[in-house]
Design a protein around this motif. Structure first.
Motif, PDB file in Angstrom:
ATOM      1  N   PRO A 148       3.356   5.107  -8.342  1.00 26.56           N
ATOM      2  CA  PRO A 148       2.926   4.432  -7.119  1.00 26.56           C
ATOM      3  C   PRO A 148       3.247   5.282  -5.896  1.00 26.56           C
ATOM      4  O   PRO A 148       4.283   5.936  -5.860  1.00 26.56           O
ATOM      5  CB  PRO A 148       3.766   3.156  -7.111  1.00 26.56           C
ATOM      6  CG  PRO A 148       4.955   3.456  -7.952  1.00 26.56           C
ATOM      7  CD  PRO A 148       4.585   4.537  -8.917  1.00 26.56           C
ATOM      8  N   TRP A 199       8.880  -5.253 -13.271  1.00 26.97           N
ATOM      9  CA  TRP A 199       7.854  -4.326 -12.753  1.00 26.97           C
ATOM     10  C   TRP A 199       8.264  -2.880 -13.020  1.00 26.97           C
ATOM     11  O   TRP A 199       7.491  -2.068 -13.528  1.00 26.97           O
ATOM     12  CB  TRP A 199       7.683  -4.581 -11.246  1.00 26.97           C
ATOM     13  CG  TRP A 199       6.808  -3.604 -10.542  1.00 26.97           C
ATOM     14  CD1 TRP A 199       5.448  -3.603 -10.499  1.00 26.97           C
ATOM     15  CD2 TRP A 199       7.244  -2.502  -9.751  1.00 26.97           C
ATOM     16  NE1 TRP A 199       4.999  -2.565  -9.742  1.00 26.97           N
ATOM     17  CE2 TRP A 199       6.080  -1.863  -9.273  1.00 26.97           C
ATOM     18  CE3 TRP A 199       8.480  -1.974  -9.399  1.00 26.97           C
ATOM     19  CZ2 TRP A 199       6.127  -0.732  -8.461  1.00 26.97           C
ATOM     20  CZ3 TRP A 199       8.542  -0.857  -8.601  1.00 26.97           C
ATOM     21  CH2 TRP A 199       7.375  -0.244  -8.143  1.00 26.97           C
ATOM     22  N   SER A 246       1.432  -7.449  -9.345  1.00 28.30           N
ATOM     23  CA  SER A 246       2.020  -6.187  -8.872  1.00 28.30           C
ATOM     24  C   SER A 246       1.850  -5.090  -9.906  1.00 28.30           C
ATOM     25  O   SER A 246       1.468  -3.965  -9.573  1.00 28.30           O
ATOM     26  CB  SER A 246       3.516  -6.349  -8.606  1.00 28.30           C
ATOM     27  OG  SER A 246       3.757  -7.453  -7.818  1.00 28.30           O
ATOM     28  N   ILE A 285       4.651  -3.328  -2.223  1.00 24.31           N
ATOM     29  CA  ILE A 285       5.081  -4.004  -3.449  1.00 24.31           C
ATOM     30  C   ILE A 285       6.507  -4.508  -3.311  1.00 24.31           C
ATOM     31  O   ILE A 285       6.831  -5.614  -3.740  1.00 24.31           O
ATOM     32  CB  ILE A 285       4.909  -3.066  -4.659  1.00 24.31           C
ATOM     33  CG1 ILE A 285       3.424  -3.008  -4.984  1.00 24.31           C
ATOM     34  CG2 ILE A 285       5.731  -3.554  -5.841  1.00 24.31           C
ATOM     35  CD1 ILE A 285       3.060  -2.494  -6.298  1.00 24.31           C
ATOM     36  N   GLN A 312       2.090   2.072  -1.244  1.00 26.92           N
ATOM     37  CA  GLN A 312       2.033   1.023  -2.236  1.00 26.92           C
ATOM     38  C   GLN A 312       3.418   0.468  -2.522  1.00 26.92           C
ATOM     39  O   GLN A 312       3.600  -0.741  -2.628  1.00 26.92           O
ATOM     40  CB  GLN A 312       1.511   1.686  -3.493  1.00 26.92           C
ATOM     41  CG  GLN A 312       0.614   0.867  -4.288  1.00 26.92           C
ATOM     42  CD  GLN A 312       0.228   1.681  -5.500  1.00 26.92           C
ATOM     43  OE1 GLN A 312       0.347   2.906  -5.520  1.00 26.92           O
ATOM     44  NE2 GLN A 312      -0.241   1.007  -6.504  1.00 26.92           N
ATOM     45  N   LEU A 351       6.301  -7.546  -1.443  1.00 29.60           N
ATOM     46  CA  LEU A 351       5.726  -8.615  -2.246  1.00 29.60           C
ATOM     47  C   LEU A 351       6.755  -9.193  -3.210  1.00 29.60           C
ATOM     48  O   LEU A 351       6.816 -10.401  -3.435  1.00 29.60           O
ATOM     49  CB  LEU A 351       4.532  -8.054  -3.034  1.00 29.60           C
ATOM     50  CG  LEU A 351       3.678  -9.034  -3.819  1.00 29.60           C
ATOM     51  CD1 LEU A 351       3.006  -9.992  -2.872  1.00 29.60           C
ATOM     52  CD2 LEU A 351       2.639  -8.290  -4.624  1.00 29.60           C
ATOM     53  N   LEU A 352       7.573  -8.298  -3.783  1.00 27.35           N
ATOM     54  CA  LEU A 352       8.540  -8.746  -4.782  1.00 27.35           C
ATOM     55  C   LEU A 352       9.873  -9.139  -4.163  1.00 27.35           C
ATOM     56  O   LEU A 352      10.809  -9.486  -4.889  1.00 27.35           O
ATOM     57  CB  LEU A 352       8.751  -7.657  -5.832  1.00 27.35           C
ATOM     58  CG  LEU A 352       7.592  -7.463  -6.818  1.00 27.35           C
ATOM     59  CD1 LEU A 352       7.814  -6.239  -7.676  1.00 27.35           C
ATOM     60  CD2 LEU A 352       7.422  -8.683  -7.703  1.00 27.35           C
ATOM     61  N   THR A 387      -0.405  -1.851  -9.296  1.00 28.79           N
ATOM     62  CA  THR A 387       0.261  -0.549  -9.251  1.00 28.79           C
ATOM     63  C   THR A 387      -0.447   0.429 -10.177  1.00 28.79           C
ATOM     64  O   THR A 387      -0.653   1.587  -9.847  1.00 28.79           O
ATOM     65  CB  THR A 387       1.731  -0.670  -9.688  1.00 28.79           C
ATOM     66  OG1 THR A 387       2.340  -1.722  -8.954  1.00 28.79           O
ATOM     67  CG2 THR A 387       2.472   0.619  -9.420  1.00 28.79           C
ATOM     68  N   TYR A 410      -0.205 -10.234  -0.786  1.00 29.53           N
ATOM     69  CA  TYR A 410       0.875 -10.689   0.083  1.00 29.53           C
ATOM     70  C   TYR A 410       0.443 -11.936   0.855  1.00 29.53           C
ATOM     71  O   TYR A 410       1.186 -12.898   0.978  1.00 29.53           O
ATOM     72  CB  TYR A 410       1.244  -9.558   1.040  1.00 29.53           C
ATOM     73  CG  TYR A 410       2.512  -9.801   1.800  1.00 29.53           C
ATOM     74  CD1 TYR A 410       3.744  -9.629   1.187  1.00 29.53           C
ATOM     75  CD2 TYR A 410       2.474 -10.208   3.128  1.00 29.53           C
ATOM     76  CE1 TYR A 410       4.905  -9.865   1.877  1.00 29.53           C
ATOM     77  CE2 TYR A 410       3.638 -10.450   3.827  1.00 29.53           C
ATOM     78  CZ  TYR A 410       4.852 -10.277   3.200  1.00 29.53           C
ATOM     79  OH  TYR A 410       6.001 -10.512   3.888  1.00 29.53           O
ATOM     80  N   VAL A 425      -2.644  -4.869  -2.535  1.00 31.15           N
ATOM     81  CA  VAL A 425      -1.343  -5.524  -2.573  1.00 31.15           C
ATOM     82  C   VAL A 425      -1.148  -6.350  -1.311  1.00 31.15           C
ATOM     83  O   VAL A 425      -0.607  -7.464  -1.358  1.00 31.15           O
ATOM     84  CB  VAL A 425      -0.215  -4.494  -2.731  1.00 31.15           C
ATOM     85  CG1 VAL A 425       1.111  -5.199  -2.910  1.00 31.15           C
ATOM     86  CG2 VAL A 425      -0.466  -3.602  -3.930  1.00 31.15           C
ATOM     87  N   ARG A 432      -5.033   1.018  -3.194  1.00 35.79           N
ATOM     88  CA  ARG A 432      -4.230   0.088  -3.967  1.00 35.79           C
ATOM     89  C   ARG A 432      -3.389  -0.808  -3.056  1.00 35.79           C
ATOM     90  O   ARG A 432      -3.228  -1.989  -3.289  1.00 35.79           O
ATOM     91  CB  ARG A 432      -3.329   0.868  -4.921  1.00 35.79           C
ATOM     92  CG  ARG A 432      -4.099   1.444  -6.077  1.00 35.79           C
ATOM     93  CD  ARG A 432      -3.170   2.018  -7.108  1.00 35.79           C
ATOM     94  NE  ARG A 432      -2.718   3.347  -6.739  1.00 35.79           N
ATOM     95  CZ  ARG A 432      -2.143   4.191  -7.599  1.00 35.79           C
ATOM     96  NH1 ARG A 432      -1.957   3.835  -8.840  1.00 35.79           N
ATOM     97  NH2 ARG A 432      -1.751   5.378  -7.213  1.00 35.79           N
ATOM     98  N   ASP A 433      -2.844  -0.210  -1.997  1.00 34.90           N
ATOM     99  CA  ASP A 433      -1.946  -0.983  -1.146  1.00 34.90           C
ATOM    100  C   ASP A 433      -2.706  -2.027  -0.320  1.00 34.90           C
ATOM    101  O   ASP A 433      -2.169  -3.071   0.023  1.00 34.90           O
ATOM    102  CB  ASP A 433      -1.138  -0.067  -0.234  1.00 34.90           C
ATOM    103  CG  ASP A 433      -1.973   1.050   0.325  1.00 34.90           C
ATOM    104  OD1 ASP A 433      -2.601   1.761  -0.479  1.00 34.90           O
ATOM    105  OD2 ASP A 433      -2.022   1.209   1.550  1.00 34.90           O
TER     106      ASP A 433
END
Lengths: 675, 214
Positions: free
Chosen positions: A467, A489, A621, A475, A471, A478-479, A625, A604, A600, A596-597
């Motif tokens: 990643p 992950w 996620s 992430i 990203q 997000l996590l 990723t 979110y 994500v 990719r981001d």
């Protein structure tokens, strides 16, 4: 590392022959200086000292290796400088060495500056002897003298000047020591000296070289003696040149070469190298004294701790924790993003620009394009400047510091055994770590890996399982609040990285690679160097991705306008459902195609709206990723690996990421885990 | 004392049989009429017991020397002269008979008192090796077999792979250069001159070093 900085230095237009005509005629008359030498001796530093500019990169015709060119003014005369890729000898092994030799042969520089690391003179002087044998106008630059002096070595440039009959200078280019004298020497024409010959007159090899010299009549750009020696060492490029330039004698020459080669059970390269080393030891031994030091200096002690697995692993974890997690994660992605996003964009830019557009642009459609939910300014520019810029910049600062200390080769040798299992060597650690910053840039850097197989495997791994910092930032956000989810992950990602690497090393044909790498002394990073490197990388990055953000906003706007966007999102709903996500997530995945981001970030929003539970966040996620790289990386894959491979990698990554998402979802639900 | 080539061959075979494979006395069988058998018995090297032959203590030490000469010759051909692998044994068979009058010790010194032949069998130590007993570390060994912190000078590079050879030469690994081993795991890290390099086991196995200290 040097080549790397060259690769990603800013692309400036080369201004030589685009100007008025008078400049062109002048350009052909100007003196040309070529800088040659082993990697890591300070060639680029010399280039920058002379030209005062940070490396201008241009593509060398026909190859993918870049050569740096520049100009400077010396007492009113313009001098062109060419910085060649690192080379160890005139007999090329790698593509870079081939390019470097071609510059010497084809461009016929007026001065060849051979830069050596003074403390390693005995290892590098054989190449000087070779350059002299080739009849090139050489100036020998004994650089990094300070380190040699610190070791207590005494090196006498005057003595060398007398034995080699060429100008010899002692310098510390990073501090500017010796630079004035070097410029002075450059302003005078450099005469050609054959230097002390390496092969003793009583060796039958000498006789064979002389016969070859007589047979060779054509023009090769190098002295005939050097051509003869290269032929004896089995240089195929020269052998094919002989066929055209010495058509008459070609057969006799090659018969002689083959018979000389078969007389010896050892390759002639080895014997010739031995002779050169003996000659070098004779010259250096008379002049240089190296006291032995029983006590290890502090930096050597530190270096040994870094390469010992017992102490090296904790050091690696410390570097990752402070360099990446604290500095990039907390400071860059947390504090800076917050300040720019919330403090600047949300409060100042967005309200102001939205008001401006609603006041002055009456059409709703155009308003949407610039300041709507996905508007070019409110989404594209904001995203690039507020989110990506701080993360990427802090990462590149951390990377430049780590790079300048010389830590990466040490990490490479620690990790070589593991990387061998996935078909790579410790060398691949550089693109892989860089991939955590920007996968596109890292894909470009894979060209420094020695075999095609290693380049392909690392391209696949970068596209799939590494990643990038943008990203990572999203992430982690997000996590946040799901520590177990973060571990799941991480573990899934590591497993995918190792498994896909292992499988591709089994499937792809080719020899298992060899690992060898110079371990440079640990050095304290120089602030100016770190800043210049970071600046040029961020600049490259921005030039590459900024237009994409704009284009993405525009395409999304267009897609929504025409209804294509909704249609595609609808189409994606079923795969999204397979991996256990709510249908709304399909929009996020569609964004994921652009970057990719982006995707994500879409997740979110879903999370903030309370539409995702813990399991779904982890599954999403993981999938995103692994998901398709951004468009820039796709284009880079195509550029570096060709159309077929580039497209094949993308299709593989797409199917694979959804399958892994499906499996993770199945496992979590099957085991009854609620994250 | 010069004995015939054939007799030397028999001594060699008998020595390997009794000392290395521990098979006990050999059947004389077809060799009964071989004049070399008579020669060996006359010299007091073998004892005949019905149709079994055994080495006498005198014969045992003579046999050991023949084996030593043969395996030293193999080392010389394989490592220094770089003779093709399938030729090493037959050429050594002929050459061993020429190594008398201390020549084998000279070769042994030249090779740094090697302990095994290229096939991995032990070379019986000679007088010269015993003399060097106190400097037991002074042998030629592959970098991959050296211990951490050992130092020495590069003796030779042994590899058939041109690419490997060139990579090693580019690192400045050439005979005569001082080299010290810093670490062996996870990669081999060594210093040659004033530079350090990391290589994998494959490359390290091609560098042979005459070690000077442990």
């Amino acid at each position: 590392m040097n080549l790397f900085s060259k690769l990603i230095a800013p692309f400036k237009p080369s201004g030589s022959c685009c100007g008025p005509k008078a400049e062109c005629t002048y350009a052909t008359a100007q003196r040309k200086v070529a800088i040659v030498g082993n990697p890591n001796v300070g060639k680029s530093v010399l280039f920058n000292c002379l030209t005062g500019a940070y490396a201008t990169v241009s593509n060398y015709p026909g190859t993918s290796v870049e050569v740096t060119r520049g100009k400077f003014n010396l007492h009113g005369a313009e001098i062109e400088v060419v910085d060649t890729p690192g080379m160890y000898s005139l007999l090329p092994v790698t593509e870079e060495e081939r390019v470097a030799r071609n510059i010497l042969v084809q461009e016929k520089p007026d001065v060849v500056m051979h830069v050596v690391d003074a403390k390693n003179l005995e290892r590098m002087l054989p190449f000087t002897l070779q350059l002299l044998e080739a009849g090139l106008p050489v100036i020998l630059v004994l650089n990094i003298m300070d380190e040699a002096e610190k070791l207590g070595m005494r090196i006498d440039p005057l003595y060398l000047e007398n034995s080699l009959k060429i100008p010899v200078l002692a310098t510390v280019l990073t501090t500017g020591r010796g630079l004035d004298e070097l410029k002075m020497r450059l302003s005078a024409p450099v005469s050609i000296s054959e230097g002390p010959l390496s092969i003793p007159p009583d060796d039958p090899l000498e006789k064979q070289v002389q016969v070859l010299e007589n047979l060779l009549q054509g023009n090769y750009g190098l002295a005939k003696r050097a051509i003869g020696l290269l032929l004896l060492q089995g240089d195929e490029e020269i052998a094919s040149l002989v066929k055209t330039r010495d058509a008459k004698n070609a057969e006799a020459i090659m018969v002689l070469v083959r018979s000389a080669q078969s007389e010896d059970s050892q390759p002639l390269t080895y014997r010739i190298a031995l002779h050169r080393q003996v000659q070098t030891n004779r010259i250096v031994g008379e002049m240089m004294s190296i006291p032995s030091r029983p006590e290890l200096p502090l930096r050597e002690k530190l270096s040994r701790m870094m390469i010992n697995p017992l102490t090296g692993l904790p050091i690696l974890i410390l570097i990752l924790y402070y360099g990446i997690y604290q500095f990039v994660g907390k400071f860059g992605a947390g504090f800076l993003v917050d300040a720019i996003e919330n403090g600047f964009f949300e409060k100042v830019v967005n309200p102001w620009i939205t008001q401006l557009f609603t006041a002055w642009v009456p059409w709703k459609l155009i308003q949407e394009l610039f300041v709507g939910d996905y508007g070019i300014i409110t989404l594209g520019v904001r995203y690039a400047v507020a989110l990506i810029l701080p993360i990427v910049t802090t990462f590149f600062i951390a990377f430049a510091v780590i790079e300048d200390t010389g830590y990466l080769p040490r990490l490479g040798l620690l990790i070589d055994r593991l990387f061998k299992k996935i078909g790579l060597t410790g060398r691949a650690v550089i693109p892989m770590v860089l991939g955590l910053g920007c996968d596109t840039m890292a894909t470009m850097v894979t060209r420094t890996l020695p075999t095609k197989r290693e380049r392909l495997i690392s391209t696949i791994l970068l596209a799939l399982a590494v990643p990038c910092s943008a990203q990572l930032g999203v992430i982690l956000a997000l996590l946040a609040g799901h520590p177990t989810g973060l571990w799941v992950w991480l573990v899934v990602l590591c497993l995918v990285f190792l498994m896909v690497g292992f499988l591709s090393s089994r499937v792809l044909p080719g020899e298992p690679p060899l690992f060898y790498m110079e371990v440079p002394p640990l050095r304290l990073p120089k602030l100016s160097n770190v800043l210049v490197k970071t600046y040029s990388r961020v600049k490259w990055y921005f030039a590459e991705i900024f237009p994409m953000f704009i284009a993405a906003s525009f395409l999304i706007w267009l897609g929504r306008l025409t209804g294509i966007f909704d249609m595609l999102a609808k189409l994606l709903e079923s795969p999204v459902r397979w991996i256990g996500l709510p249908p709304q997530a399909s929009v996020a995945f569609l964004f994921g195609f652009f970057r990719r981001d982006y995707g994500v970030a879409g997740l979110y929003d879903l999370k903030s709206a309370g539409l995702l539970n813990g399991n779904q966040i982890v599954v999403a996620s993981v999938t995103l990723t692994l998901f398709l790289p951004c468009i820039a990386q796709f284009l880079m894959n195509v550029k570096e690996r060709g159309w077929k491979t580039g497209v094949a990698i993308s299709v593989f990554v797409l199917l694979f990421s959804v399958s892994v998402g499906y499996l993770v979802n199945l496992c979590l639900n099957g085991l009854g885990v609620m994250l | 004392m010069i004995i015939s080539e054939r007799a030397e061959e028999i001594l060699e075979t008998l020595w390997v049989r009794t000392e290395e494979t521990k098979k006990g006395p050999a059947d004389l069988g077809l060799a009964q009429t071989d004049p070399a058998i008579e020669e060996l018995r006359g010299l007091g090297f073998i004892r005949m017991d019905q149709d079994k032959i055994t080495l006498t203590p005198k014969g045992n030490s003579a046999g050991e020397k023949v084996v030593r000469r043969h395996r030293l010759a193999e080392r010389l051909f394989a490592d220094v002269l770089d003779v093709r692998k399938d030729l090493v044994h037959p050429v050594s068979c002929k050459f061993e008979h020429l190594l008398h009058g201390g020549i084998e010790d000279n070769i042994c010194i030249l090779l740094g008192h090697p302990t095994t032949c290229p096939h991995g069998r032990p070379i019986p130590p000679g007088e010269c090796c015993r003399k060097h007993g106190e400097n037991a570390g002074k042998i030629v060994s592959a970098l991959s077999a050296m211990k951490e912190k050992q130092k020495g000078k590069v003796a030779y590079i042994q590899t058939k792979d041109r690419g490997k050879l060139q990579k090693l030469m580019a690192m400045g690994v050439l005979p005569g250069m001082s080299i010290s081993l810093i670490q062996t795991y996870p990669s081999y890290v060594f210093q040659v001159g004033q530079s350090q390099f990391a290589v994998d086991k494959d490359l390290a196995a091609g560098i042979f070093v005459r070690t000077t200290s442990v």
